[in-house]
Design a protein around this motif. Structure first.
Motif, PDB file in Angstrom:
ATOM      1  N   THR A   1       8.265   4.860  24.636  1.00  0.00           N
ATOM      2  CA  THR A   1       9.213   4.585  23.579  1.00  0.00           C
ATOM      3  C   THR A   1       9.377   3.084  23.484  1.00  0.00           C
ATOM      4  N   PHE A   2       9.653   2.621  22.298  1.00  0.00           N
ATOM      5  CA  PHE A   2       9.835   1.204  22.070  1.00  0.00           C
ATOM      6  C   PHE A   2      11.110   0.775  22.792  1.00  0.00           C
ATOM      7  N   PRO A   3      11.022  -0.227  23.672  1.00  0.00           N
ATOM      8  CA  PRO A   3      12.189  -0.611  24.476  1.00  0.00           C
ATOM      9  C   PRO A   3      13.404  -0.989  23.633  1.00  0.00           C
ATOM     10  N   GLU A   4      14.549  -0.544  24.060  1.00  0.00           N
ATOM     11  CA  GLU A   4      15.802  -0.842  23.353  1.00  0.00           C
ATOM     12  C   GLU A   4      16.013  -2.348  23.218  1.00  0.00           C
ATOM     13  N   LYS A   5      15.638  -3.099  24.251  1.00  0.00           N
ATOM     14  CA  LYS A   5      15.816  -4.553  24.225  1.00  0.00           C
ATOM     15  C   LYS A   5      14.905  -5.241  23.209  1.00  0.00           C
TER      16      LYS A   5
ATOM     17  N   ALA B   1       9.755 -12.050  21.784  1.00  0.00           N
ATOM     18  CA  ALA B   1       9.138 -11.602  20.526  1.00  0.00           C
ATOM     19  C   ALA B   1       7.671 -11.242  20.750  1.00  0.00           C
ATOM     20  N   PHE B   2       6.968 -12.072  21.524  1.00  0.00           N
ATOM     21  CA  PHE B   2       5.558 -11.787  21.826  1.00  0.00           C
ATOM     22  C   PHE B   2       5.422 -10.464  22.579  1.00  0.00           C
ATOM     23  N   ALA B   3       6.191 -10.300  23.654  1.00  0.00           N
ATOM     24  CA  ALA B   3       6.095  -9.088  24.469  1.00  0.00           C
ATOM     25  C   ALA B   3       6.437  -7.845  23.645  1.00  0.00           C
ATOM     26  N   CYS B   4       7.507  -7.926  22.866  1.00  0.00           N
ATOM     27  CA  CYS B   4       7.918  -6.777  22.049  1.00  0.00           C
ATOM     28  C   CYS B   4       6.895  -6.472  20.961  1.00  0.00           C
TER      29      CYS B   4
ATOM     30  N   ILE C   1       1.399  -1.704  28.227  1.00  0.00           N
ATOM     31  CA  ILE C   1       2.760  -1.404  27.769  1.00  0.00           C
ATOM     32  C   ILE C   1       3.702  -1.349  28.969  1.00  0.00           C
ATOM     33  N   GLU C   2       3.273  -0.695  30.032  1.00  0.00           N
ATOM     34  CA  GLU C   2       4.104  -0.604  31.237  1.00  0.00           C
ATOM     35  C   GLU C   2       4.400  -1.997  31.800  1.00  0.00           C
ATOM     36  N   GLU C   3       3.398  -2.868  31.845  1.00  0.00           N
ATOM     37  CA  GLU C   3       3.581  -4.229  32.359  1.00  0.00           C
ATOM     38  C   GLU C   3       4.534  -5.037  31.474  1.00  0.00           C
ATOM     39  N   LEU C   4       4.337  -4.961  30.161  1.00  0.00           N
ATOM     40  CA  LEU C   4       5.201  -5.702  29.232  1.00  0.00           C
ATOM     41  C   LEU C   4       6.629  -5.169  29.267  1.00  0.00           C
ATOM     42  N   THR C   5       6.772  -3.857  29.336  1.00  0.00           N
ATOM     43  CA  THR C   5       8.106  -3.255  29.390  1.00  0.00           C
ATOM     44  C   THR C   5       8.812  -3.653  30.682  1.00  0.00           C
ATOM     45  N   SER C   6       8.091  -3.685  31.762  1.00  0.00           N
ATOM     46  CA  SER C   6       8.663  -4.102  33.044  1.00  0.00           C
ATOM     47  C   SER C   6       9.155  -5.553  32.950  1.00  0.00           C
ATOM     48  N   TRP C   7       8.365  -6.421  32.330  1.00  0.00           N
ATOM     49  CA  TRP C   7       8.777  -7.819  32.158  1.00  0.00           C
ATOM     50  C   TRP C   7      10.052  -7.894  31.319  1.00  0.00           C
TER      51      TRP C   7
ATOM     52  N   GLU D   1      12.387  -5.587  30.863  1.00  0.00           N
ATOM     53  CA  GLU D   1      13.521  -5.062  31.614  1.00  0.00           C
ATOM     54  C   GLU D   1      14.024  -6.077  32.655  1.00  0.00           C
ATOM     55  N   LYS D   2      13.110  -6.836  33.228  1.00  0.00           N
ATOM     56  CA  LYS D   2      13.463  -7.795  34.252  1.00  0.00           C
ATOM     57  C   LYS D   2      14.002  -9.102  33.658  1.00  0.00           C
ATOM     58  N   GLU D   3      13.432  -9.589  32.569  1.00  0.00           N
ATOM     59  CA  GLU D   3      13.704 -10.930  32.060  1.00  0.00           C
ATOM     60  C   GLU D   3      14.679 -11.008  30.884  1.00  0.00           C
TER      61      GLU D   3
END
Length: 149
Positions: A30-34, A94-97, A137-143, A145-147
């Motif tokens: 799912t597209f991250p809420e953030k 913006a890049f990660a999303c 996607i998992e790597e970008l989402t993890s970033w 969530e962390k940052e």
């Protein structure tokens, strides 16, 4: 309301009417809420190159075959999420999303190939895309969530 905004609203409305069952990675991602923008779709600046939704050159959903409908669903969802993600104030976010949405679009296209394609080579390529893009996607989402606060 200008024609670009009307086309975007029509595309998003139409995408919500097309229900395409996906059983693999895209259904689980799912597209991250953030990554979601506080800006409504109608307020977002629109770029050129919109696909006509009515009139000459348009493709009403009744004229599309199943794989085209499935592809359009994935494309519209990707574009909506990408636009939201790119509206983030921070360039890194913006890049990660934007990349998450882009990768979700690639997975959606690959799933259409797996469901409707006949060529073994293309189906193997589609599976490789799903595997690689899911990991990214998992790597970008993890970033995110962390940052992202």
């Amino acid at each position: 309301m200008n024609i670009c905004v009307k086309s975007a609203v029509a595309a998003i409305s139409m995408s919500s009417m097309m229900v395409v069952p996906f059983g693999s990675a895209i259904a689980q991602s799912t597209f991250p809420e953030k990554c979601k923008s506080d800006t409504s779709m109608a307020e977002m600046p629109m770029m050129g190159g919109n696909m006509p939704m009515e009139g000459k050159g348009a493709h009403p959903t009744g004229d599309l075959n199943d794989h085209q409908k499935a592809s359009m669903e994935g494309m519209m969802s990707m574009h909506q999420n990408m636009m939201q993600g790119m509206m983030k104030q921070d360039a890194d976010t913006a890049f990660a999303c934007g990349m998450i949405a882009h990768h979700m679009g690639a997975i959606s296209m690959a799933e259409v190939e797996l469901q409707y394609g006949d060529n073994d080579e293309m189906k193997a390529t589609a599976q490789q895309i799903i595997d690689a893009q899911t990991k990214e996607i998992e790597e970008l989402t993890s970033w995110i969530e962390k940052e992202v606060k």
